[in-house]
Design a protein around this motif. Structure first.
Motif, PDB file in Angstrom:
ATOM      1  N   LEU A  63       0.763  -1.156   0.067  1.00  0.00           N
ATOM      2  CA  LEU A  63       0.200  -0.192   0.001  1.00  0.00           C
ATOM      3  C   LEU A  63       0.940   1.202  -0.079  1.00  0.00           C
ATOM      4  O   LEU A  63       0.490   2.242  -0.528  1.00  0.00           O
ATOM      5  CB  LEU A  63      -0.954   0.133   1.284  1.00  0.00           C
ATOM      6  CG  LEU A  63      -2.018  -1.112   1.271  1.00  0.00           C
ATOM      7  CD1 LEU A  63      -2.969  -0.931   2.458  1.00  0.00           C
ATOM      8  CD2 LEU A  63      -2.917  -1.072  -0.155  1.00  0.00           C
ATOM      9  N   LYS A  64       1.823   1.127   0.811  1.00  0.00           N
ATOM     10  CA  LYS A  64       2.952   2.416   0.961  1.00  0.00           C
ATOM     11  C   LYS A  64       4.438   1.651   0.885  1.00  0.00           C
ATOM     12  O   LYS A  64       4.501   0.714   1.739  1.00  0.00           O
ATOM     13  CB  LYS A  64       2.503   3.271   1.993  1.00  0.00           C
ATOM     14  CG  LYS A  64       1.324   4.121   2.028  1.00  0.00           C
ATOM     15  CD  LYS A  64       1.349   5.252   2.778  1.00  0.00           C
ATOM     16  CE  LYS A  64       0.120   6.067   2.384  1.00  0.00           C
ATOM     17  NZ  LYS A  64       0.402   7.504   2.846  1.00  0.00           N
ATOM     18  N   ASP A  65       5.142   2.444   0.533  1.00  0.00           N
ATOM     19  CA  ASP A  65       6.643   2.021   0.749  1.00  0.00           C
ATOM     20  C   ASP A  65       7.126   1.779   1.981  1.00  0.00           C
ATOM     21  O   ASP A  65       7.836   1.056   2.399  1.00  0.00           O
ATOM     22  CB  ASP A  65       7.694   2.897  -0.203  1.00  0.00           C
ATOM     23  CG  ASP A  65       7.280   2.541  -1.726  1.00  0.00           C
ATOM     24  OD1 ASP A  65       6.642   1.424  -2.161  1.00  0.00           O
ATOM     25  OD2 ASP A  65       7.725   3.402  -2.393  1.00  0.00           O
ATOM     26  N   ASP A  66       6.792   2.846   2.748  1.00  0.00           N
ATOM     27  CA  ASP A  66       7.327   2.984   4.107  1.00  0.00           C
ATOM     28  C   ASP A  66       6.498   2.421   5.240  1.00  0.00           C
ATOM     29  O   ASP A  66       6.975   2.661   6.462  1.00  0.00           O
ATOM     30  CB  ASP A  66       7.724   4.322   4.425  1.00  0.00           C
ATOM     31  CG  ASP A  66       6.588   5.323   4.374  1.00  0.00           C
ATOM     32  OD1 ASP A  66       5.539   4.681   3.611  1.00  0.00           O
ATOM     33  OD2 ASP A  66       6.866   6.333   4.951  1.00  0.00           O
ATOM     34  N   MET A 114       7.476  -7.373  12.308  1.00  0.00           N
ATOM     35  CA  MET A 114       8.507  -6.786  12.789  1.00  0.00           C
ATOM     36  C   MET A 114       9.642  -7.557  12.412  1.00  0.00           C
ATOM     37  O   MET A 114      10.770  -7.175  12.202  1.00  0.00           O
ATOM     38  CB  MET A 114       8.490  -6.404  14.243  1.00  0.00           C
ATOM     39  CG  MET A 114       7.388  -5.398  14.372  1.00  0.00           C
ATOM     40  SD  MET A 114       7.591  -4.630  15.946  1.00  0.00           S
ATOM     41  CE  MET A 114       6.387  -6.027  16.794  1.00  0.00           C
ATOM     42  N   ALA A 115       9.486  -9.003  12.587  1.00  0.00           N
ATOM     43  CA  ALA A 115      10.454  -9.954  12.183  1.00  0.00           C
ATOM     44  C   ALA A 115      10.921  -9.977  10.823  1.00  0.00           C
ATOM     45  O   ALA A 115      11.997  -9.813  10.289  1.00  0.00           O
ATOM     46  CB  ALA A 115      10.270 -11.369  12.915  1.00  0.00           C
ATOM     47  N   GLU A 116       9.802 -10.071   9.895  1.00  0.00           N
ATOM     48  CA  GLU A 116      10.108 -10.090   8.564  1.00  0.00           C
ATOM     49  C   GLU A 116      10.626  -8.750   7.919  1.00  0.00           C
ATOM     50  O   GLU A 116      11.396  -8.562   6.948  1.00  0.00           O
ATOM     51  CB  GLU A 116       8.518 -10.570   7.722  1.00  0.00           C
ATOM     52  CG  GLU A 116       8.381 -11.811   7.997  1.00  0.00           C
ATOM     53  CD  GLU A 116       7.870 -12.610   6.790  1.00  0.00           C
ATOM     54  OE1 GLU A 116       8.210 -12.324   5.665  1.00  0.00           O
ATOM     55  OE2 GLU A 116       7.395 -13.871   6.957  1.00  0.00           O
ATOM     56  N   TRP A 117      10.081  -7.428   8.431  1.00  0.00           N
ATOM     57  CA  TRP A 117      10.470  -6.110   7.728  1.00  0.00           C
ATOM     58  C   TRP A 117      10.705  -5.312   8.893  1.00  0.00           C
ATOM     59  O   TRP A 117       9.928  -4.317   9.407  1.00  0.00           O
ATOM     60  CB  TRP A 117       9.199  -5.618   6.992  1.00  0.00           C
ATOM     61  CG  TRP A 117       8.764  -6.584   6.031  1.00  0.00           C
ATOM     62  CD1 TRP A 117       9.508  -6.877   4.748  1.00  0.00           C
ATOM     63  CD2 TRP A 117       7.759  -7.494   5.723  1.00  0.00           C
ATOM     64  NE1 TRP A 117       8.891  -7.585   3.839  1.00  0.00           N
ATOM     65  CE2 TRP A 117       7.524  -8.209   4.608  1.00  0.00           C
ATOM     66  CE3 TRP A 117       6.600  -7.665   6.885  1.00  0.00           C
ATOM     67  CZ2 TRP A 117       6.709  -9.112   4.084  1.00  0.00           C
ATOM     68  CZ3 TRP A 117       5.618  -8.519   6.065  1.00  0.00           C
ATOM     69  CH2 TRP A 117       5.767  -9.228   4.922  1.00  0.00           C
ATOM     70  N   PRO A 118      11.838  -5.482   9.682  1.00  0.00           N
ATOM     71  CA  PRO A 118      12.308  -4.683  10.956  1.00  0.00           C
ATOM     72  C   PRO A 118      12.463  -3.441  10.396  1.00  0.00           C
ATOM     73  O   PRO A 118      12.995  -2.761   9.391  1.00  0.00           O
ATOM     74  CB  PRO A 118      13.609  -5.261  11.162  1.00  0.00           C
ATOM     75  CG  PRO A 118      14.101  -6.183  10.080  1.00  0.00           C
ATOM     76  CD  PRO A 118      13.060  -6.515   9.228  1.00  0.00           C
ATOM     77  N   GLY A 119      12.164  -2.476  11.277  1.00  0.00           N
ATOM     78  CA  GLY A 119      12.283  -0.865  11.106  1.00  0.00           C
ATOM     79  C   GLY A 119      11.195  -0.122  10.497  1.00  0.00           C
ATOM     80  O   GLY A 119      11.142   0.899  10.397  1.00  0.00           O
ATOM     81  N   TYR A 120      10.230  -1.026  10.094  1.00  0.00           N
ATOM     82  CA  TYR A 120       9.000  -0.204   9.474  1.00  0.00           C
ATOM     83  C   TYR A 120       7.978  -0.151  10.473  1.00  0.00           C
ATOM     84  O   TYR A 120       7.616  -1.002  11.502  1.00  0.00           O
ATOM     85  CB  TYR A 120       8.167  -1.197   8.257  1.00  0.00           C
ATOM     86  CG  TYR A 120       9.184  -1.262   6.974  1.00  0.00           C
ATOM     87  CD1 TYR A 120       8.943  -0.196   6.263  1.00  0.00           C
ATOM     88  CD2 TYR A 120      10.485  -2.243   7.048  1.00  0.00           C
ATOM     89  CE1 TYR A 120       9.775  -0.351   5.002  1.00  0.00           C
ATOM     90  CE2 TYR A 120      10.868  -2.289   5.854  1.00  0.00           C
ATOM     91  CZ  TYR A 120      10.492  -1.330   4.846  1.00  0.00           C
ATOM     92  OH  TYR A 120      11.492  -1.190   3.573  1.00  0.00           O
ATOM     93  N   SER A 121       7.192   1.131  10.325  1.00  0.00           N
ATOM     94  CA  SER A 121       6.037   1.216  11.234  1.00  0.00           C
ATOM     95  C   SER A 121       4.764   0.350  11.063  1.00  0.00           C
ATOM     96  O   SER A 121       4.746   0.057   9.636  1.00  0.00           O
ATOM     97  CB  SER A 121       5.524   2.739  11.296  1.00  0.00           C
ATOM     98  OG  SER A 121       6.691   3.524  11.746  1.00  0.00           O
ATOM     99  N   LEU A 122       4.029  -0.149  11.648  1.00  0.00           N
ATOM    100  CA  LEU A 122       2.860  -0.749  11.370  1.00  0.00           C
ATOM    101  C   LEU A 122       1.596   0.181  11.401  1.00  0.00           C
ATOM    102  O   LEU A 122       1.585   0.783  12.270  1.00  0.00           O
ATOM    103  CB  LEU A 122       2.698  -1.960  12.501  1.00  0.00           C
ATOM    104  CG  LEU A 122       3.857  -2.704  13.053  1.00  0.00           C
ATOM    105  CD1 LEU A 122       3.322  -3.708  13.831  1.00  0.00           C
ATOM    106  CD2 LEU A 122       4.275  -3.537  11.611  1.00  0.00           C
ATOM    107  N   ARG A 123       0.781  -0.232  10.495  1.00  0.00           N
ATOM    108  CA  ARG A 123      -0.371   0.685  10.445  1.00  0.00           C
ATOM    109  C   ARG A 123      -1.685  -0.075  10.199  1.00  0.00           C
ATOM    110  O   ARG A 123      -1.514  -1.168  10.027  1.00  0.00           O
ATOM    111  CB  ARG A 123      -0.409   1.591   9.518  1.00  0.00           C
ATOM    112  CG  ARG A 123      -1.618   2.729   9.725  1.00  0.00           C
ATOM    113  CD  ARG A 123      -1.299   4.031   8.815  1.00  0.00           C
ATOM    114  NE  ARG A 123      -0.177   4.984   9.090  1.00  0.00           N
ATOM    115  CZ  ARG A 123       0.169   5.787   8.384  1.00  0.00           C
ATOM    116  NH1 ARG A 123      -0.615   6.271   7.326  1.00  0.00           N
ATOM    117  NH2 ARG A 123       1.337   6.567   9.170  1.00  0.00           N
TER     118      ARG A 123
END
Length: 152
Positions: free
Chosen positions: A70-73, A104-113
């Motif tokens: 949905l969004k890159d970040d 968080m394990a698969e894509w560390p450092g990204y915020s969750l929405r």
């Protein structure tokens, strides 16, 4: 109860049927929303399905949309559904904790929405999500976007 986390291509036909049936039961029938559940996102390689099974019965499910869907970040958690039979037993909390952990394990450092139905906003707050933006109607139901920052 056991947990399954997988991309679309690892679902058996029976698992996919039960997943779609649960989502239809909750979102279309129970919440009386005529909407396009099959939105083309379930099959993307950056998507994970989180499911709680009790024997052959699917009790809860959720969908994680990885960065770029949905969004890159951002990572989005949605299609959170819990069977009426197991509500009030902590399954929704376990489902969300599992989805958050996987994301968080698969894509560390990204915020969750997520897009929370307003009536369960406090539940998501209890998991560390904070409201962002204004409330809005989605399929006639009040919603609000919420975010969990993994950098805090």
């Amino acid at each position: 109860m056991y947990w399954q986390v997988c991309p679309f291509e690892h679902l058996t036909r029976e698992q996919l049927y039960r997943l779609l049936a649960l989502r239809c039961q909750i979102f279309v029938v129970e919440q009386a929303c005529a909407y396009q559940d099959l939105d083309g996102l379930d099959m993307l390689p950056e998507v994970r399905h989180v499911m709680a099974w009790e024997e052959e019965r699917l009790q809860a499910s959720g969908r994680i949309l990885g960065p770029g869907v949905l969004k890159d970040d951002l990572i989005w958690i949605g299609r959170v559904a819990v069977a009426p039979k197991v509500r009030g037993k902590g399954v929704a909390r376990q489902l969300m904790q599992k989805a958050m952990s996987v994301a968080m394990a698969e894509w560390p450092g990204y915020s969750l929405r997520l897009s929370a139905q307003v009536y369960v906003r406090d539940f998501y707050r209890s998991l560390g999500f904070a409201p962002i933006g204004d409330e809005y109607l989605e399929d006639g139901i009040p919603h609000q976007d919420m975010e969990f920052s993994c950098n805090e």
